[in-house]
Write a protein that holds these residues in place. Sequence first.
Motif, PDB file in Angstrom:
ATOM      1  N   TYR A  94     -12.007 -72.873  43.213  1.00 20.85           N
ATOM      2  CA  TYR A  94     -12.747 -73.820  44.055  1.00 20.85           C
ATOM      3  C   TYR A  94     -11.895 -74.281  45.232  1.00 20.85           C
ATOM      4  O   TYR A  94     -12.373 -74.344  46.367  1.00 20.85           O
ATOM      5  CB  TYR A  94     -13.209 -75.014  43.220  1.00 20.85           C
ATOM      6  CG  TYR A  94     -13.983 -76.036  44.000  1.00 20.85           C
ATOM      7  CD1 TYR A  94     -15.307 -75.812  44.348  1.00 20.85           C
ATOM      8  CD2 TYR A  94     -13.391 -77.220  44.415  1.00 20.85           C
ATOM      9  CE1 TYR A  94     -16.033 -76.744  45.080  1.00 20.85           C
ATOM     10  CE2 TYR A  94     -14.092 -78.164  45.145  1.00 20.85           C
ATOM     11  CZ  TYR A  94     -15.409 -77.909  45.474  1.00 20.85           C
ATOM     12  OH  TYR A  94     -16.112 -78.831  46.196  1.00 20.85           O
ATOM     13  N   ASP A  97     -11.574 -71.558  47.833  1.00 22.77           N
ATOM     14  CA  ASP A  97     -12.805 -71.427  48.616  1.00 22.77           C
ATOM     15  C   ASP A  97     -12.893 -72.546  49.644  1.00 22.77           C
ATOM     16  O   ASP A  97     -13.292 -72.328  50.783  1.00 22.77           O
ATOM     17  CB  ASP A  97     -14.019 -71.440  47.693  1.00 22.77           C
ATOM     18  CG  ASP A  97     -15.302 -71.133  48.428  1.00 22.77           C
ATOM     19  OD1 ASP A  97     -15.294 -70.224  49.280  1.00 22.77           O
ATOM     20  OD2 ASP A  97     -16.320 -71.801  48.152  1.00 22.77           O
ATOM     21  N   GLN A  98     -12.518 -73.754  49.267  1.00 20.70           N
ATOM     22  CA  GLN A  98     -12.550 -74.885  50.200  1.00 20.70           C
ATOM     23  C   GLN A  98     -11.560 -74.671  51.339  1.00 20.70           C
ATOM     24  O   GLN A  98     -11.853 -74.991  52.488  1.00 20.70           O
ATOM     25  CB  GLN A  98     -12.232 -76.187  49.464  1.00 20.70           C
ATOM     26  CG  GLN A  98     -13.311 -76.635  48.516  1.00 20.70           C
ATOM     27  CD  GLN A  98     -14.591 -77.003  49.236  1.00 20.70           C
ATOM     28  OE1 GLN A  98     -14.588 -77.471  50.357  1.00 20.70           O
ATOM     29  NE2 GLN A  98     -15.710 -76.754  48.583  1.00 20.70           N
TER      30      GLN A  98
END
Length: 113
Positions: A94, A97-98
């Motif tokens: 996550y 991806d950020q």
Amino acid sequence: MASRRIVSTEKSILEKDDSIGASPAANEKSNISPAVPADVIVKLLAFTFAMIVVPIGSYYATVNTLFKGNSTFAGALAAIMANVVLIAYVVVAYNEDQSEQLEDKKKDTKKQR
């Protein structure tokens, strides 16, 4: 049953495929970069290794030392450790991806200036 005749002046399907411009991708330059970056593969392999080693290692490390032969508690700890590794992988994925989205936004704002 009808078959298609190829006239001598007409190119066959194979000859059309070999010609330049036969497909939209034929005019584009080849991109041989990998579809998945190497650091992503390394992270996946590391977490796969951890998913195997951490629960089994925690079971055998605690069954006789911490839990004094009680395999039920050691197995429960191994299951918890497997979930910890899984959650850690989701958090890392996550965050990666950020960071990619933030980099794209920075590039877009620099282009607009």
